[in-house]
Design a protein around this motif. Structure first.
Motif, mmCIF file in Angstrom:
data_model
loop_
_atom_site.group_PDB
_atom_site.id
_atom_site.type_symbol
_atom_site.label_atom_id
_atom_site.label_comp_id
_atom_site.label_asym_id
_atom_site.label_seq_id
_atom_site.Cartn_x
_atom_site.Cartn_y
_atom_site.Cartn_z
ATOM 1 N N THR A 185 -5.286 2.154 -0.223
ATOM 2 C CA THR A 185 -5.048 3.024 -1.370
ATOM 3 C C THR A 185 -5.569 2.371 -2.644
ATOM 4 O OG1 THR A 185 -3.392 4.328 -2.559
ATOM 5 C CG2 THR A 185 -2.712 2.146 -1.838
ATOM 6 N N LYS B 112 1.930 6.621 -7.046
ATOM 7 C CA LYS B 112 0.870 7.530 -7.485
ATOM 8 C C LYS B 112 1.315 8.992 -7.473
ATOM 9 C CE LYS B 112 -3.340 6.417 -6.100
ATOM 10 N NZ LYS B 112 -4.430 5.948 -5.238
ATOM 11 N N SER C 36 0.835 -1.211 0.000
ATOM 12 C CA SER C 36 0.000 0.000 0.000
ATOM 13 C C SER C 36 0.859 1.246 0.000
ATOM 14 C CB SER C 36 -0.923 0.016 1.217
ATOM 15 O OG SER C 36 -1.799 -1.058 1.178
ATOM 16 N N LYS C 37 1.872 1.242 0.827
ATOM 17 C CA LYS C 37 2.792 2.390 0.907
ATOM 18 C C LYS C 37 3.516 2.582 -0.429
ATOM 19 C CE LYS C 37 6.669 4.093 3.611
ATOM 20 N NZ LYS C 37 7.663 3.793 4.632
ATOM 21 N N LYS D 50 1.151 4.104 -2.957
ATOM 22 C CA LYS D 50 0.976 5.539 -2.676
ATOM 23 C C LYS D 50 2.137 6.358 -3.228
ATOM 24 C CE LYS D 50 -1.964 5.401 1.385
ATOM 25 N NZ LYS D 50 -2.151 5.734 2.781
#
Length: 149
Positions: free
Chosen positions: A102, A72, A65-66, A69
């Motif tokens: 995310t 993105k 997820s990190k 992010k």
């Protein structure tokens, strides 16, 4: 190594995971390979096969997820679409965690491996962007779409 990255049919990139013990350095190496694809500045598609993946530590869901992010934040996204073959409910659960934290960089199509062997075989035979798109279109009723923002 618990994942094999096959770039034979670039821009189609197939990533196959196995049930070997996950080592954080190998997970990081996988993420670094993903970053290298961005550094090449060429569009690509991912096909992830998680059928052989067993219990994965939940920390990797948060780490992914990190990572997403951070991706993105880039000016341009080179990942066009992803397709993930999912066999077990635990991996599906982890993917739900990732995508609830995310949204993906690009649309992700989830296919449950147990649904249809013919579809799985067609997915395994994807070797071009047009074949990727055709397969998604042909079987979209059998897939779950996770939209990017």
């Amino acid at each position: 190594m618990w994942c094999i990255i096959d770039k034979t049919h670039f821009p189609i990139i197939k990533v196959s995971f196995n049930d070997e013990k996950q080592i954080e350095a190998e997970f990081d190496a996988f993420l670094n390979e993903w970053l290298k694809l961005y550094e090449e500045e060429r569009e690509f598609y991912f096909i992830f096969d998680t059928c052989q993946l067993g219990m994965l530590n939940i920390k990797y869901a948060y780490k992914m997820s990190k990572f997403i992010k951070e991706l993105k934040k880039r000016d341009k996204q080179f990942l066009k679409k992803s397709l993930i073959i999912v066999k077990n409910k635990y991996i599906s659960f982890l993917l739900n965690i990732v995508f609830s934290i995310t949204k993906p960089v690009a649309n992700v199509y989830l296919f449950s491996e147990h649904e249809d062997e013919i579809i799985k075989e067609d997915i395994e035979n994807i070797n071009s962007p047009s074949k990727f798109e055709t397969t998604i279109k042909d079987y979209e009723i059998n897939m779950t779409l996770v939209k990017s923002n």
